[in-house]
Motif scaffolding. Sequence first.
Motif, PDB file in Angstrom:
ATOM      1  N   ALA A 110       0.809  -1.201   0.015  1.00  0.00           N
ATOM      2  CA  ALA A 110      -0.041   0.043  -0.036  1.00  0.00           C
ATOM      3  C   ALA A 110       0.740   1.173   0.068  1.00  0.00           C
ATOM      4  O   ALA A 110       0.651   2.217  -0.758  1.00  0.00           O
ATOM      5  N   GLN A 111       1.977   1.356   0.914  1.00  0.00           N
ATOM      6  CA  GLN A 111       2.803   2.493   1.003  1.00  0.00           C
ATOM      7  C   GLN A 111       3.535   2.480  -0.493  1.00  0.00           C
ATOM      8  O   GLN A 111       3.859   3.776  -0.846  1.00  0.00           O
ATOM      9  N   GLN A 112       4.043   1.725  -1.033  1.00  0.00           N
ATOM     10  CA  GLN A 112       4.701   1.611  -2.245  1.00  0.00           C
ATOM     11  C   GLN A 112       3.915   2.099  -3.269  1.00  0.00           C
ATOM     12  O   GLN A 112       4.332   2.868  -4.177  1.00  0.00           O
ATOM     13  N   LEU A 113       2.694   1.862  -3.317  1.00  0.00           N
ATOM     14  CA  LEU A 113       1.651   2.330  -4.297  1.00  0.00           C
ATOM     15  C   LEU A 113       1.366   3.679  -4.199  1.00  0.00           C
ATOM     16  O   LEU A 113       1.570   4.546  -4.965  1.00  0.00           O
ATOM     17  N   TYR A 114       1.414   4.187  -2.886  1.00  0.00           N
ATOM     18  CA  TYR A 114       1.046   5.613  -2.460  1.00  0.00           C
ATOM     19  C   TYR A 114       2.133   6.292  -3.214  1.00  0.00           C
ATOM     20  O   TYR A 114       2.080   7.219  -3.715  1.00  0.00           O
ATOM     21  N   ARG A 115       3.134   5.974  -2.807  1.00  0.00           N
ATOM     22  CA  ARG A 115       4.689   6.867  -2.932  1.00  0.00           C
ATOM     23  C   ARG A 115       5.232   6.769  -4.360  1.00  0.00           C
ATOM     24  O   ARG A 115       5.832   7.471  -4.769  1.00  0.00           O
ATOM     25  N   THR A 116       4.849   5.870  -5.315  1.00  0.00           N
ATOM     26  CA  THR A 116       5.133   5.457  -6.537  1.00  0.00           C
ATOM     27  C   THR A 116       4.045   6.229  -7.397  1.00  0.00           C
ATOM     28  O   THR A 116       4.205   6.466  -8.762  1.00  0.00           O
ATOM     29  N   SER A 117       2.969   6.509  -6.867  1.00  0.00           N
ATOM     30  CA  SER A 117       1.743   7.101  -7.719  1.00  0.00           C
ATOM     31  C   SER A 117       1.780   8.329  -8.307  1.00  0.00           C
ATOM     32  O   SER A 117       1.247   8.562  -9.370  1.00  0.00           O
ATOM     33  N   LYS A 118       2.983   9.030  -7.889  1.00  0.00           N
ATOM     34  CA  LYS A 118       2.983  10.401  -8.422  1.00  0.00           C
ATOM     35  C   LYS A 118       3.696  10.692  -9.644  1.00  0.00           C
ATOM     36  O   LYS A 118       3.996  11.721 -10.218  1.00  0.00           O
ATOM     37  N   SER A 119       4.520   9.697  -9.898  1.00  0.00           N
ATOM     38  CA  SER A 119       5.648   9.697 -10.959  1.00  0.00           C
ATOM     39  C   SER A 119       5.373   8.755 -12.104  1.00  0.00           C
ATOM     40  O   SER A 119       4.845   7.602 -11.643  1.00  0.00           O
ATOM     41  N   LEU A 125       6.051  -0.064 -13.862  1.00  0.00           N
ATOM     42  CA  LEU A 125       4.585   0.237 -13.041  1.00  0.00           C
ATOM     43  C   LEU A 125       3.708   1.028 -14.235  1.00  0.00           C
ATOM     44  O   LEU A 125       2.348   1.297 -13.819  1.00  0.00           O
ATOM     45  N   GLN A 126       4.192   0.903 -15.431  1.00  0.00           N
ATOM     46  CA  GLN A 126       3.107   1.723 -16.481  1.00  0.00           C
ATOM     47  C   GLN A 126       2.301   0.498 -16.964  1.00  0.00           C
ATOM     48  O   GLN A 126       2.332   0.146 -18.012  1.00  0.00           O
TER      49      GLN A 126
END
Length: 182
Positions: A110-119, A125-126
């Motif tokens: 969940a944290q990985q997703l949150y922290r990578t979601s802005k870039s 992850l594409q």
Amino acid sequence: MTKVPNIILVGPMGAGKTTIGRLISQSMGKEFYDLDKVIEDNAGADISWIFEKEGEDGFRRRETQALADIVQSKTQDCVLATGGGIVMREENRDILHENALVVYLYASVAQQLYRTSKSTHRPLLQTGDPRATLKKLFEVRDPLYKEVATLVIETDARHPRSVANKVLAAIKRHLNTEIIVS
Ligand SMILES: Nc1ncnc2c1ncn2[C@@H]1O[C@H](COP(=O)(O)OP(=O)(O)OP(=O)(O)O)[C@@H](O)[C@H]1O
Ligand SMILES: O=C(O)C1=C[C@@H](O)[C@@H](O)[C@H](O)C1
Ligand SMILES: [Mg+2]
């Protein structure tokens, strides 16, 4: 005083390896390298371009070469933030084992997703479902991060400075030595 070895940070995308690595290198007075950045500088192209033109295999070859170059020929006194996939090759895991104090920065999916979601600069992850991708990668890689790590540091619900302080304290305890914290 014990000589502090190279410190190498491993962990999934968004664990904070780049962010925390920079902070602890400043506190320890060590040189900082970010392996993704070294690969991009060596290639004269960004990671997305390398994945597109050379595939993931091409990227992994460059990653192993860059890791070997740093641990063998650089200052031997650095903090190195790796990319999330560094543990996928056995030869990389051997290099990590032999040449450094390895710190695994743990973050939940969940944290990985949150922290990578802005870039958008992480090609893996594409996909239509980055959460599923992160989960699948985590299932494969978490045991490998644990295999190479000397220290495991939890990063969820912690500010980067607080994670950095926790890493510094754990290294100090492990080496039973003084680390200058500025
Ligand atoms: N402990 C933390 N709490 C909140 N946000 C964080 C924390 N650590 C890092 N971040 C943020 O999460 C994002 C990703 O961090 P960073 O780029 O350092 O991760 P990384 O582990 O280097 O990822 P990659 O493997 O893709 O290189 C950044 O925007 C960073 O500011
Ligand atoms: O987890 C991974 O495999 C990757 C993480 C990034 O740091 C980059 O090294 C690249 O995007 C691959
Ligand atoms: Mg990074």
